[in-house]
Scaffold this active site. Structure first.
Site, PDB file in Angstrom:
ATOM      1  CE  LYS A 189      -3.837  -2.416   2.168  1.00 45.34           C
ATOM      2  NZ  LYS A 189      -4.788  -2.571   3.282  1.00 45.34           N
TER       3      LYS A 189
ATOM      4  CD  GLN B 119      -3.606  -4.424   6.351  1.00 42.98           C
ATOM      5  OE1 GLN B 119      -3.843  -3.325   5.850  1.00 42.98           O
ATOM      6  NE2 GLN B 119      -3.818  -5.540   5.696  1.00 42.98           N
TER       7      GLN B 119
ATOM      8  CG  ASP C  59      -9.719  -0.343   5.223  1.00 43.61           C
ATOM      9  OD1 ASP C  59      -9.332  -0.736   4.109  1.00 43.61           O
ATOM     10  OD2 ASP C  59      -9.082  -0.497   6.274  1.00 43.61           O
TER      11      ASP C  59
HETATM   12  N1  L34 Z   1      -7.999  -2.736   7.342  1.00 40.38           N
HETATM   13  N2  L34 Z   1      -7.292  -4.833   6.693  1.00 40.38           N
HETATM   14  C1  L34 Z   1      -7.770  -3.628   6.363  1.00 40.38           C
HETATM   15  N3  L34 Z   1      -8.015  -3.262   5.059  1.00 40.38           N
HETATM   16  C2  L34 Z   1      -7.777  -4.133   4.057  1.00 40.38           C
HETATM   17  O1  L34 Z   1      -8.082  -3.804   2.804  1.00 40.38           O
HETATM   18  C3  L34 Z   1      -7.258  -5.399   4.369  1.00 40.38           C
HETATM   19  N4  L34 Z   1      -6.915  -6.308   3.383  1.00 40.38           N
HETATM   20  C4  L34 Z   1      -7.110  -7.744   3.640  1.00 40.38           C
HETATM   21  C5  L34 Z   1      -6.465  -8.054   5.009  1.00 40.38           C
HETATM   22  N5  L34 Z   1      -6.647  -7.000   5.999  1.00 40.38           N
HETATM   23  C6  L34 Z   1      -7.048  -5.731   5.703  1.00 40.38           C
HETATM   24  C7  L34 Z   1      -5.839  -6.144   2.574  1.00 40.38           C
HETATM   25  O2  L34 Z   1      -5.233  -5.094   2.475  1.00 40.38           O
HETATM   26  C8  L34 Z   1      -6.376  -8.362   2.479  1.00 40.38           C
HETATM   27  N6  L34 Z   1      -5.533  -7.302   1.929  1.00 40.38           N
HETATM   28  C9  L34 Z   1      -4.549  -7.465   0.935  1.00 40.38           C
HETATM   29  C10 L34 Z   1      -3.823  -6.403   0.410  1.00 40.38           C
HETATM   30  C11 L34 Z   1      -2.842  -6.581  -0.548  1.00 40.38           C
HETATM   31  C12 L34 Z   1      -2.574  -7.838  -1.016  1.00 40.38           C
HETATM   32  C13 L34 Z   1      -3.291  -8.903  -0.530  1.00 40.38           C
HETATM   33  C14 L34 Z   1      -4.265  -8.725   0.435  1.00 40.38           C
HETATM   34  C15 L34 Z   1      -1.488  -8.017  -2.034  1.00 40.38           C
HETATM   35  O3  L34 Z   1      -0.798  -7.104  -2.348  1.00 40.38           O
HETATM   36  N7  L34 Z   1      -1.299  -9.253  -2.552  1.00 40.38           N
HETATM   37  C16 L34 Z   1      -0.275  -9.593  -3.507  1.00 40.38           C
HETATM   38  C17 L34 Z   1       0.795 -10.474  -2.895  1.00 40.38           C
HETATM   39  C18 L34 Z   1       1.249 -10.035  -1.567  1.00 40.38           C
HETATM   40  C19 L34 Z   1       2.372 -10.858  -0.982  1.00 40.38           C
HETATM   41  O4  L34 Z   1       3.366 -11.082  -1.692  1.00 40.38           O
HETATM   42  O5  L34 Z   1       2.264 -11.266   0.188  1.00 40.38           O
HETATM   43  C20 L34 Z   1      -0.919 -10.383  -4.655  1.00 40.38           C
HETATM   44  O6  L34 Z   1      -0.372 -10.378  -5.746  1.00 40.38           O
HETATM   45  O7  L34 Z   1      -1.947 -11.011  -4.394  1.00 40.38           O
END
Ligand code: L34
Length: 295
Positions: free
Chosen positions: A52, A96, A119
């Site tokens: 983010k 988060q 959010d």
């Molecule tokens: N308050 N908590 C709050 N807001 C959110 O919107 C979230 N979420 C979920 C978990 N908790 C939260 C997220 O940000 C899930 N989530 C989230 C954000 C980004 C990614 C996955 C889940 C992401 O960038 N995923 C990448 C890989 C990440 C890695 O390498 O670990 C992808 O390509 O899927």
């Protein structure tokens, strides 16, 4: 079978935002400013929040990361929230999830001013969403809606199965897809841990959205030929061949399910990056006062 490329779509959206930020700053305005609060050291949360912050830099937003140890008291977290609520330099912020067990998540969510709740988790914003009124949509469901829209996937009159009923994914995406509009106008069935025969329902679905957090839960027998499959799960499973010691897999057995699909999202590179760009889009709305006019 076509792959819905979340990384590519996220890049497109970020280029669009970058232009808007440049226009605003060229006219003398300050850039949008997002703050993120990260409590404890959950490695997955750390990785998501890092993405983010990095994405803010990509589009020219200012970002502030507030990191605190897991032992922080509930009152201390509330104090941070109150401070961010009052800070005129911050357009929006997120705390988060998940939070350490001694902290009552709903109390934190309720303390965030709806105007700054990028959010979209506050009951005020979830209520506006449910009524179909303009608001900040929760980032993951919003990312899914954008994928469907930008890939021109028709949802009207389609049978949609959502597996999982969380407050941040399953419940809001079910509401969004059953609402009037495009994407929307789908017939939605929500399945969860008390659903006796998920396969019976999921295998009838034109659109299958999976958000339960169980690695490779969805197998080919659960999927209709030609379905659109959106995999929201991100699970870390041990993999000694990786330097990190793990690899990411979704809630769908991608290798075996994908040949049956019309469209499918990969993990990683699917819904995850779209969650991040949706947060950026909400932050733009907070900055420009589109939802809650600035006084
Ligand atoms: N308050 N908590 C709050 N807001 C959110 O919107 C979230 N979420 C979920 C978990 N908790 C939260 C997220 O940000 C899930 N989530 C989230 C954000 C980004 C990614 C996955 C889940 C992401 O960038 N995923 C990448 C890989 C990440 C890695 O390498 O670990 C992808 O390509 O899927």
């Amino acid at each position: 079978m076509k792959i819905i490329d979340g990384n590519a779509l996220a890049e497109t959206i970020k280029s669009e935002l970058r232009i808007k930020v440049l226009e605003a700053t060229a006219s003398g305005k300050r850039p949008p400013h997002l703050a993120a609060v990260l409590i404890g050291d959950n490695p997955a949360s750390r990785s998501y929040v890092t993405n983010k912050v990095k994405s803010c830099q990509d589009v020219g937003y200012k970002s502030t990361l507030i990191q605190r140890p897991a032992e922080l008291s509930q009152q201390a977290v509330l104090d941070i929230v109150h401070q961010l609520n009052e800070d005129p330099e911050i357009d929006g912020f997120i705390v988060q999830l998940p939070l350490p067990e001694h902290i009552i998540e709903m109390d934190i969510t309720l303390a965030i001013r709806p105007e700054k709740d990028v959010d979209g988790f506050h009951p005020m914003n979830l209520g506006l969403m449910t009524l179909g009124l303009p608001t900040y949509l929760p980032a993951t469901p919003m990312g899914i809606m954008q994928m469907l829209e930008r890939y021109h996937i028709d949802t009207a009159g389609k049978m949609c199965c959502v597996i999982g009923r969380s407050n941040i994914v399953g419940t809001p995406i079910s509401i969004l897809l059953s609402r009037k509009g495009n994407p929307g106008d789908a017939t939605v069935v929500m399945c969860h841990s008390r659903t006796p025969d998920i396969k019976k329902i999921s295998s009838e679905a034109d659109i299958l959205i999976v958000a339960l957090g169980r690695p490779q839960f969805v197998t080919p027998d659960m999927v209709k030929e030609g379905a659109v499959v959106i995999d929201v799960g991100i699970n870390r499973i041990p993999d000694p061949s990786k330097k990190s010691g793990f690899r990411l897999v979704g809630d769908v057995d991608f290798e075996r399910v994908s040949p049956k699909c019309n469209y499918i999202t990969p993990v990683p590179g699917g819904v995850g990056p779209m969650t991040v760009t949706s947060l950026l889009l909400n932050t733009w709305k907070a900055y420009s006062g589109e939802i809650y006019p600035k006084t």
